[in-house]
Design a protein around this motif. Structure first.
Motif, short mmCIF file in Angstrom:
data_model
loop_
_atom_site.label_atom_id
_atom_site.label_comp_id
_atom_site.label_asym_id
_atom_site.label_seq_id
_atom_site.Cartn_x
_atom_site.Cartn_y
_atom_site.Cartn_z
N LEU A 103 0.83 -1.21 0.00
CA LEU A 103 0.00 0.00 0.00
C LEU A 103 0.86 1.26 0.00
O LEU A 103 0.53 2.25 -0.66
N ALA A 104 1.97 1.23 0.73
CA ALA A 104 2.88 2.39 0.74
C ALA A 104 3.46 2.62 -0.66
O ALA A 104 3.56 3.77 -1.12
N ALA A 105 3.84 1.54 -1.34
CA ALA A 105 4.37 1.67 -2.70
C ALA A 105 3.29 2.19 -3.65
O ALA A 105 3.56 3.04 -4.51
N GLN A 106 2.05 1.71 -3.50
CA GLN A 106 0.97 2.17 -4.37
C GLN A 106 0.66 3.65 -4.14
O GLN A 106 0.39 4.38 -5.09
N ARG A 107 0.68 4.09 -2.89
CA ARG A 107 0.45 5.52 -2.61
C ARG A 107 1.53 6.37 -3.25
O ARG A 107 1.23 7.45 -3.81
N LEU A 108 2.77 5.92 -3.19
CA LEU A 108 3.85 6.69 -3.81
C LEU A 108 3.69 6.72 -5.32
O LEU A 108 3.93 7.76 -5.96
N ILE A 109 3.28 5.61 -5.92
CA ILE A 109 3.03 5.56 -7.36
C ILE A 109 1.91 6.53 -7.73
O ILE A 109 2.01 7.31 -8.69
N ASP A 110 0.82 6.51 -6.96
CA ASP A 110 -0.31 7.40 -7.25
C ASP A 110 0.09 8.86 -7.13
O ASP A 110 -0.36 9.71 -7.92
N THR A 111 0.92 9.18 -6.14
CA THR A 111 1.38 10.56 -5.98
C THR A 111 2.20 11.01 -7.18
O THR A 111 2.03 12.14 -7.67
N MET A 112 3.08 10.15 -7.69
CA MET A 112 3.88 10.51 -8.86
C MET A 112 3.01 10.68 -10.09
O MET A 112 3.24 11.57 -10.92
N LEU A 113 1.99 9.83 -10.24
CA LEU A 113 1.09 9.96 -11.38
C LEU A 113 0.29 11.26 -11.33
O LEU A 113 -0.04 11.85 -12.35
N THR A 114 -0.01 11.72 -10.11
CA THR A 114 -0.81 12.93 -9.96
C THR A 114 0.03 14.19 -10.09
O THR A 114 -0.35 15.13 -10.80
N THR A 115 1.19 14.22 -9.42
CA THR A 115 2.01 15.44 -9.38
C THR A 115 2.99 15.54 -10.53
O THR A 115 3.39 16.64 -10.91
N GLY A 116 3.40 14.41 -11.10
CA GLY A 116 4.37 14.44 -12.18
C GLY A 116 5.80 14.57 -11.74
O GLY A 116 6.71 14.65 -12.57
N THR A 117 6.07 14.59 -10.43
CA THR A 117 7.42 14.68 -9.90
C THR A 117 7.60 13.66 -8.79
O THR A 117 6.62 13.11 -8.25
N ALA A 118 8.86 13.41 -8.44
CA ALA A 118 9.18 12.45 -7.38
C ALA A 118 10.27 13.04 -6.50
O ALA A 118 11.30 13.52 -7.00
N THR A 119 10.06 12.98 -5.19
CA THR A 119 11.05 13.41 -4.21
C THR A 119 11.06 12.38 -3.09
O THR A 119 10.30 12.47 -2.12
N PHE A 120 11.90 11.40 -3.23
CA PHE A 120 12.06 10.36 -2.20
C PHE A 120 13.35 9.62 -2.49
O PHE A 120 13.80 9.51 -3.62
N GLY A 121 13.97 9.09 -1.46
CA GLY A 121 15.13 8.23 -1.61
C GLY A 121 16.22 8.83 -2.48
O GLY A 121 16.79 9.88 -2.17
N LEU A 122 16.50 8.18 -3.61
CA LEU A 122 17.57 8.62 -4.50
C LEU A 122 17.20 9.82 -5.34
O LEU A 122 18.07 10.39 -6.01
N TYR A 123 15.94 10.24 -5.33
CA TYR A 123 15.47 11.27 -6.25
C TYR A 123 15.14 12.56 -5.50
O TYR A 123 14.58 12.54 -4.40
N THR A 124 15.48 13.67 -6.13
CA THR A 124 15.18 14.99 -5.60
C THR A 124 14.53 15.81 -6.71
O THR A 124 15.20 16.21 -7.67
N ALA A 125 13.24 16.06 -6.57
CA ALA A 125 12.46 16.83 -7.56
C ALA A 125 12.74 16.31 -8.97
O ALA A 125 13.02 17.07 -9.89
N THR A 126 12.64 15.00 -9.14
CA THR A 126 12.88 14.35 -10.42
C THR A 126 11.56 14.15 -11.15
O THR A 126 10.53 13.89 -10.54
N ALA A 127 11.60 14.28 -12.48
CA ALA A 127 10.39 14.05 -13.27
C ALA A 127 9.91 12.62 -13.09
O ALA A 127 10.69 11.67 -13.06
N ALA A 128 8.59 12.47 -12.95
CA ALA A 128 8.02 11.15 -12.71
C ALA A 128 8.31 10.19 -13.86
O ALA A 128 8.50 8.99 -13.65
N GLY A 129 8.39 10.72 -15.09
CA GLY A 129 8.70 9.86 -16.22
C GLY A 129 10.04 9.17 -16.09
O GLY A 129 10.19 8.00 -16.48
N GLN A 130 11.04 9.86 -15.52
CA GLN A 130 12.35 9.25 -15.32
C GLN A 130 12.29 8.15 -14.27
O GLN A 130 12.91 7.09 -14.41
#
Length: 410
Positions: A203-230
């Protein structure tokens, strides 16, 4: 051509609903099959290959304008009901209304579903259920169901163009059907999904996936304000590798241990969930396990910790060279530098290089470079024992000595 007129009945789409699901609900509301409804919306039935599924992939601009005039639903809302909104994750072909083989992880037929969501919305299907990145319902805390309980096929929202689709019923054609237009019709709300605990890693992984699909960016772990497509490109490379080389879930696994029985029951006769680099997950539990493990690796604070987590995944006796290879990522895929660094570190952990034998190494012979006066200057600074003696101190030529001892020639 008869000009379009506004339909007397309004039907608002459910948030997150797919376009073909909304059209099926319209057919039920008007008691009209899609073959008769779609022309009233300005859509050409002859280009749909017997199903409205293609409309959920791409809706062209002129078509969206016509549908908006007939139904009152804004054009941007109609476009948001198609998979074209996720072009950062997948690629759609407007000419064929199909998904292009950009990420094999994205399915191309049917849709998974949450039976409780179908029951609450009266048979309205979510668009995200068509993505291979959707494998769990975070609202009802369960895995998505990927097969019809009666016919065993991946269901579809519509029932073709000739029939009025029934709400929450399977629209797949059974393998034993004798007629082309025959559909299964099983009640999908009666399916029993696999329950997940509130703090489950899936469920935690699915929530993170849904957040990236909605916002278009990712900020967690190895990524800092990275485009969700990457990030999805990295996941599309890493998840199939994990699916093919990692150990199957077992009861002692703290993250996905409770999925061991479901995972084992879903395996094919070949005994594996991996069907090659060009194929996606066959079941929701396969996607859940692979993506959750991949997200656990990418969520580490640095590449060293991520490499250690990745190196611990291979099953005993399996050669995991492809798992940690920074290459062989498929066409049109460029993984991030963070993942490349992680793969290289994990490769050195799993396959350390043997130490080279200790030996003195000399410089490799090469042609001197430089101008002539520079070379002469270097020669002048050589030590005395390496330099040739002056001409005056050289011994005379042996032939000349012999001639001097014999005297002058006659």
């Amino acid at each position: 051509m008869t000009p379009l007129r506004r339909l007397p009945v309004r039907l608002a789409p459910v948030p997150g609903e797919s376009l073909d699901s909304w059209l099926a609900a319209f057919s039920r509301r008007l008691a009209t099959p899609a073959r008769d409804l779609l022309p009233a919306l300005g859509l050409d039935v002859t280009t749909l290959r017997g199903s409205t599924t293609g409309l959920a992939v791409v809706l062209r601009d002129d078509e969206a304008t016509q549908v908006a005039k007939a139904t009152g639903v804004p054009v941007p809302t109609l476009h948001m009901m198609t998979l074209a909104r996720y072009n950062a994750v997948l690629r759609t072909d407007p000419s064929t209304r199909r998904l292009m083989p950009y990420h094999a992880w994205t399915r191309r037929r049917g849709t998974w579903f949450c039976p409780r969501c179908l029951a609450e919305t009266g048979g309205r299907w979510q668009l995200r259920w068509r993505l291979g990145w959707s494998f769990a319902c975070v609202r009802h805390r369960c895995l998505l169901v990927d097969r019809c309980p009666d016919c065993g096929q991946i269901p579809r929202p519509d029932a073709g163009l000739l029939h009025i689709p029934l709400a929450s019923r399977c629209g797949a054609r059974p393998a034993t059907a004798s007629r082309t237009h025959e559909r299964c019709g099983a009640d999908l709300t009666a399916s029993a999904p696999h329950e997940l605990a509130g703090g489950h890693a899936v469920l935690a992984a699915q929530r993170l996936i849904d957040t990236m699909l909605t916002t278009g960016t990712a900020t967690f772990g190895l990524y800092t304000a990275t485009a969700a497509g990457q990030v999805f490109t990295d996941l599309a490379v890493l998840a199939p590798r994990i699916l093919g080389t990692a150990a199957m879930p077992h009861a002692a696994d703290p993250a996905v241990g409770d999925l061991a029985e479901v995972y084992q029951a879903s395996l094919s006769e070949g005994g594996t969930a991996y069907h090659g680099a060009g194929s996606g997950p066959g079941h929701a539990v396969h996607a859940a396990v692979a993506v959750t493990r991949a997200m656990a690796v990418l969520s580490k604070a640095d590449a060293t910790a991520a490499a250690a987590a990745l190196a611990a995944l291979p099953a005993p006796g399996i050669t995991a060279r492809r798992l940690v290879s920074p290459h062989d990522n498929g066409p049109a895929r460029s993984i991030s530098t963070m993942l490349t660094d992680t793969l290289q570190r994990a490769r050195h952990t799993l396959f350390p290089r043997p130490p080279s034998p200790s030996k003195a190494r000399t410089a490799r012979p090469r042609t001197p470079s430089g101008r002539r006066h520079d070379l002469l200057g270097s020669v002048q600074h050589c030590p005395d024992h390496d330099r040739a003696p002056p001409r005056s101190n050289r011994s005379p030529c042996p032939t000349r000595q012999r001639q001097d001892s014999d005297g002058p020639p006659p």
